[in-house]
Write a protein that holds these residues in place. Structure first.
Motif, mmCIF file in Angstrom:
data_model
loop_
_atom_site.group_PDB
_atom_site.id
_atom_site.type_symbol
_atom_site.label_atom_id
_atom_site.label_comp_id
_atom_site.label_asym_id
_atom_site.label_seq_id
_atom_site.Cartn_x
_atom_site.Cartn_y
_atom_site.Cartn_z
ATOM 1 N N LEU A 1 -1.778 3.106 -0.312
ATOM 2 C CA LEU A 1 -3.123 3.578 -0.667
ATOM 3 C C LEU A 1 -3.509 4.848 0.085
ATOM 4 N N HIS A 2 -2.667 5.227 1.058
ATOM 5 C CA HIS A 2 -2.944 6.398 1.895
ATOM 6 C C HIS A 2 -1.786 7.399 1.858
ATOM 7 N N GLN A 3 -1.126 7.494 0.718
ATOM 8 C CA GLN A 3 -0.071 8.483 0.449
ATOM 9 C C GLN A 3 1.258 8.213 1.161
ATOM 10 N N TRP A 4 1.440 6.998 1.698
ATOM 11 C CA TRP A 4 2.702 6.648 2.348
ATOM 12 C C TRP A 4 3.614 5.974 1.337
ATOM 13 N N HIS A 5 4.871 6.394 1.312
ATOM 14 C CA HIS A 5 5.880 5.837 0.406
ATOM 15 C C HIS A 5 6.919 5.068 1.226
ATOM 16 N N TYR A 6 7.154 3.850 0.831
ATOM 17 C CA TYR A 6 8.123 3.002 1.526
ATOM 18 C C TYR A 6 9.532 3.328 1.031
#
Length: 181
Positions: A88-93
């Protein structure tokens, strides 16, 4: 070789060229901002510590303009809810089967198709946690090491311009040398 339709699902930022930038004092403040935001997002998952690491945390060192951070969690059991929250905060796993580093869970923050930050999520007690901090402190305390590392990084950035993994692996010998001394 990958099929063309498989390549279309790979994000642009996954294959960014390695471009070193001159040291920027703003990196320190971006590191603080990212660190504070991550602590806020992850404290509910048992995260008690977030650190700004990597070249952007070392004054006078050229770097890829990507803020590297690490955080420790009690275990990886909550990785799916953590990934959902961070997304939800532009972080990609980046799942472990792609990251190929079983000791961590890796996230990439992306803005405008460019990496802006990395998160190395480690389990409490992971030996690499302490190694990261020791390396950071040794370079901060020794301008000659910073100069030597800068030369190595520039050479490797040319040699491995399109190979992030190769670039990272090639820096490992210098890092081991610093940690041994």
């Amino acid at each position: 070789m990958r099929k063309k339709d498989e390549d279309q699902n790979i994000p642009v930022w996954a294959f960014e060229k390695i471009e070193l930038k001159n040291p920027d004092p703003v990196w320190k403040y971006k590191g603080i901002q990212e660190k504070d935001e991550l602590y806020e997002l992850l404290s509910g998952f048992g995260v008690k510590q977030v650190e700004h690491i990597g070249s952007t945390a070392i004054p006078h060192l050229p770097a890829k303009p990507i803020i590297d951070l690490m955080a420790s969690v009690p275990s990886f059991d909550q990785i799916n809810p953590i990934a959902e929250s961070l997304s939800l905060h532009q972080w990609h796993y980046v799942p472990p089967e792609l990251d190929k580093q079983p000791w961590r869970r890796f996230f990439v923050k992306v803005e405008n198709d460019k990496r802006t930050a990395h998160l190395h999520l480690m389990q409490e007690g992971e030996e690499r946690w302490e190694q990261q901090l020791i390396f950071l402190e040794k370079l901060r305390a020794n301008p000659q090491l910073v100069e030597e590392y800068a030369k190595i990084k520039h050479q490797l950035a040319q040699e491995f311009q399109n190979d992030r993994e190769g670039y990272t692996e090639a820096k490992a010998e210098f890092i081991r040398k610093v940690l041994r001394n």
